[in-house]
Design an enzyme around this catalytic site. Structure first.
Site, PDB file in Angstrom:
ATOM      1  N   HIS A 144       0.833  -1.202   0.000  1.00  0.00           N
ATOM      2  CA  HIS A 144       0.000   0.000   0.000  1.00  0.00           C
ATOM      3  C   HIS A 144       0.865   1.248   0.000  1.00  0.00           C
ATOM      4  CE1 HIS A 144       0.254   1.031   4.354  1.00  0.00           C
ATOM      5  NE2 HIS A 144       0.247  -0.271   4.562  1.00  0.00           N
ATOM      6  N   ASP A 154       6.085   0.770   6.887  1.00  0.00           N
ATOM      7  CA  ASP A 154       4.639   0.610   6.666  1.00  0.00           C
ATOM      8  C   ASP A 154       4.163   1.711   5.721  1.00  0.00           C
ATOM      9  OD1 ASP A 154       2.027  -0.206   6.891  1.00  0.00           O
ATOM     10  OD2 ASP A 154       1.727   0.603   8.897  1.00  0.00           O
ATOM     11  N   GLU A 182      -5.082   2.168   2.472  1.00  0.00           N
ATOM     12  CA  GLU A 182      -5.114   0.921   3.254  1.00  0.00           C
ATOM     13  C   GLU A 182      -5.301   1.207   4.733  1.00  0.00           C
ATOM     14  OE1 GLU A 182      -3.467  -2.353   5.728  1.00  0.00           O
ATOM     15  OE2 GLU A 182      -2.760  -0.297   5.597  1.00  0.00           O
ATOM     16  N   ASP A 218       3.312  -6.299   3.394  1.00  0.00           N
ATOM     17  CA  ASP A 218       2.909  -5.203   4.292  1.00  0.00           C
ATOM     18  C   ASP A 218       3.171  -5.580   5.743  1.00  0.00           C
ATOM     19  OD1 ASP A 218       1.848  -2.911   5.398  1.00  0.00           O
ATOM     20  OD2 ASP A 218      -0.227  -3.590   5.249  1.00  0.00           O
ATOM     21  N   HIS A 254       3.164   2.686  13.024  1.00  0.00           N
ATOM     22  CA  HIS A 254       2.253   3.825  13.242  1.00  0.00           C
ATOM     23  C   HIS A 254       2.802   4.870  14.219  1.00  0.00           C
ATOM     24  CE1 HIS A 254      -1.545   1.373  11.865  1.00  0.00           C
ATOM     25  NE2 HIS A 254      -0.553   1.309  11.009  1.00  0.00           N
TER      26      HIS A 254
END
Lengths: 469, 469
Positions: free
Chosen positions: A281, A293, A327, A355, A426
């Site tokens: 993604h 990520d 995503e 991913d 994240h």
């Protein structure tokens, strides 16, 4: 050619019968080419320079932002530069959410600031912020059992730790608080949600991420706390005095807007309409450059295609690299891709996605009809020397791939070592330096074996009906 | 009793002669008590709960702030609770500087935000910020050689990496850019300074810290970049296009204000006016809770004194725990302590400080007259089983201690393993979770041996004239 299979309503048995009839082990010639590709990848593949380019020249690229638009332009240009036969985009509609500031501080009994990050879609606090006592819960289930008296008007603090594992299997249990916590807190009348970050690190970074927000009548502000800050609240609460926290959050939800899936193809020489999809993604969260990520995934699948494009001949089928948009906020690009291409899904021989960061691949999972296991076994001959073991047949192929898998598309899963993945996931700390170029070469070596053999093979991989079919 | 030594102007030879005459090896009885204390510390000392209390109940405590005032109150109460005989404060005057926001972003060619932190005393940018091209320098020496044309009106970017070492010896070379960089950039006419953080980590934290700012005519904004952000600029610059960065910084210098050295004593039974000082600094930087820097040190010396206070008898001399204020901005508390007590420095038998985190102690350095080495050797008998080796006689005793050492006061240095120390130093990530309680017990065990024997010994440790005397 998959049409007859899909039109069958008889399900598994009929599918298997046909699959067995069509089973054709891969010829030695193809395996030899795959071996050459693999060794070339190990020696000289340079996915690192692709992810470096993405993180340095684009950086953060949350869906619907200016960074996302730059990423879409970057991806098209990069695929052209890498020698793809065809590069195009498909527009998607994406939710847009603007992250403003997020401040949190203990105001009593021991005033000090906290490091937090708004969870995706979090609403703002009232102007000037809100101050309330916090109430600790072990997990979302404990919160669901709270009485309104315990929590009404207060800030729910979900304090569940995530377990570290090579497979990342601690994520599922830990992420419940993020996906379901705000709804639960809101329904109990809480003023806000504070969540111990879903992560395995002990660094002062909060881990953002999406919440499930559909049909929540009264959404409340929801913030992740860094692990050290969650520890701090935990110890303060043990002192026995009520702990009051002030939150000041400014986010905004905008109308949906456009983004894009970016697609590049190495066109098949015999069956160009049939394709294997290898995906990643393109969007990222906004507080980092999204190296792990999913910049790494973008680079791995692009470099895989580039190596295959260097062969004297194109493989029999098309190798389609799909860089999914949006995503992070709910597999939006993948869902819209499957919707838009529902009539031609039977042309997708298989799907796979990278991913899960940039660790070494250690396991090869599949989702194939049993009759096709011999093909996976043959792939394993070339994957085993890379330190990869045979896994299970339960692969969902990666987050975006799961949407295809739900439609019966076979899947491959090259499982990376995710021991450290949730240290960075994240957070603002998901940056290029976390990637080892050597590991990326091992990844590309595995991907190129799988991708070449699946696009070159004579037979097909059948369908794998899901349990609900 | 040290008076005669200090009044001698003859220096080293006279000092040594007297020292030899007074040398009295420690009696076995004292060594036995020290051994009991050591083993008790290993089993049950709880410095961890002290640093937990400081970081949780006070948190950030930069000098001159509200947090600093809370820390001063906390330290007095804690020493009373721990059974110190006497607890008092001594006021000091400290520079005050208010940290506002610090934003930095690349505006061209690849717009994206950067993670930065104002260096201590940094001035603000003009309202609305400043935008300029960055110019990279390998270190401050390279910047000093720049022509005005190269740098005038631009942002100097010092990109020197720090080496990791157990001794922390990479800090000295790397910190030059922070202490001297802003002056150099300002004198060359630069608009601002960006500094690769002085640190060994690769996390997205900028390391703040003090600059030397005396007599700088035209101070300019000065910011540390996190390592990943410094990498980002480095790679961008390699692309060959000029890189423009926008800085928006809002800091303010206030008039000097009061703070305090907090002092607690275990009063000597025979020579209460003579004291060994064991120190740490109470202030911290403001972006973290200062667990390693220097909450751990505060806890180690407090717990050391508590253990000694539990003995049936007080040691011969006073054990004085000094928690210095305003260390981070230039050893301000230590300097003012030495100034205020200059007439009685000869009553300080020795000084030592814990200010290098919470790693295991692995080396015992001293600064003693040669004639007193046998005392260090005797201490080593009890320290060696803790995994500690004999180091050199060049110890400066720790940052604050160095002010005493400059006046001839002997010093001990219990050297911690600092391999990871500069991963966290002066970042928001300096939090309690970085401390291993087991390591703290080993620290206290070593400190209690040294502190008990130095306060209990019959003879003295002489003076160690500095080279300039």
């Amino acid at each position: 050619m998959f049409k007859p299979l899909l039109s069958l309503t008889g399900g598994l048995i009929a599918t298997m019968a046909i699959s067995i009839a069509q089973a054709k082990p891969l010829p030695q010639e193809d395996l030899s080419v795959a071996e050459v590709l693999r060794d070339r990848a190990l020696e000289s593949s340079d996915a690192y320079s692709i992810v470096e380019s993405l993180t340095v020249e684009v950086g953060p690229r949350r869906t619907g932002t200016e960074g996302d638009r730059r990423a879409v332009a970057w991806a098209q240009q990069k695929m052209k530069d890498l020698g793809f036969d065809r590069v195009y985009t498909e527009q998607i509609d994406v939710p847009r959410w603007v992250r403003g500031h997020a401040h949190a501080e203990v105001v009593s009994p021991y005033p000090q600031p906290l490091v937090v990050s708004s969870l995706g879609y979090s609403v703002a606090t009232p102007e000037g912020g809100l101050t309330a006592e916090i109430v600790e819960f072990a997990d979302v289930e404990a919160l669901l059992k709270a009485t309104p008296k315990q929590i009404k008007g207060k800030i729910a603090f979900i304090n569940k730790r995530m377990e570290r594992a090579r497979t990342g299997e601690g994520y599922g249990p830990a992420v419940q608080g993020r996906s379901r916590g705000m709804r639960a807190a809101s329904e109990k009348g809480a003023a806000a949600l504070l969540l111990r970050s879903v992560g395995t690190d002990s660094d002062r970074f909060a881990h953002t991420g999406m919440m499930s927000i559909d049909d929540i009548e009264n959404p409340i502000p929801a913030l992740a706390l860094s692990a050290p800050d969650a520890n701090l609240l935990e110890v303060m609460l043990k002192r026995g005095t009520p702990v009051e926290v002030k939150l000041n959050v400014d986010n905004e939800r905008l109308a949906d807007g456009p983004s894009f899936n970016v697609i590049g193809e190495i066109t098949g020489r015999e069956k160009p309409e049939e394709a294997m999809i290898i995906g990643a993604h393109l969007d990222s969260w906004d507080e980092a450059t999204g190296a792990l990520d999913d910049g790494a995934g973008v680079a791995i699948v692009m470099e895989t295609a580039r190596l295959i494009a260097e062969l004297p001949d194109r493989p029999r089928r098309t190798l389609r690299v799909v860089l999914f948009g949006a995503e992070e906020i709910g597999l939006v690009g993948a869902k819209q891709y499957v919707d838009a291409h529902r009539h031609e899904l039977d042309n997708i021989i298989a799907v796979s996605e990278s991913d899960f960061g940039a660790g070494k691949i250690w396991r090869f999972d599949t989702r194939l009809p049993e009759s096709k296991f011999d093909i996976a076994d043959q792939m394993m001959q070339l994957l085993a020397p890379l330190g990869i073991e045979r896994g299970n047949n339960e692969s969902y192929g990666g987050p975006d791939s799961s949407i295809f898998v739900a439609q019966g598309v076979p899947a491959f899963g090259l499982y990376q070592d995710g021991t450290d993945y949730f240290d960075y996931h994240h957070t603002p700390n998901d940056t290029l330096d976390k990637i080892d170029p050597e590991n990326l070469r091992q990844n590309v070596a595995a991907w190129v074996v799988m991708s070449f053999l699946a696009t070159e093979m004579e037979g097909d991989l059948g369908r794998v009906p899901t349990k609900s079919e």
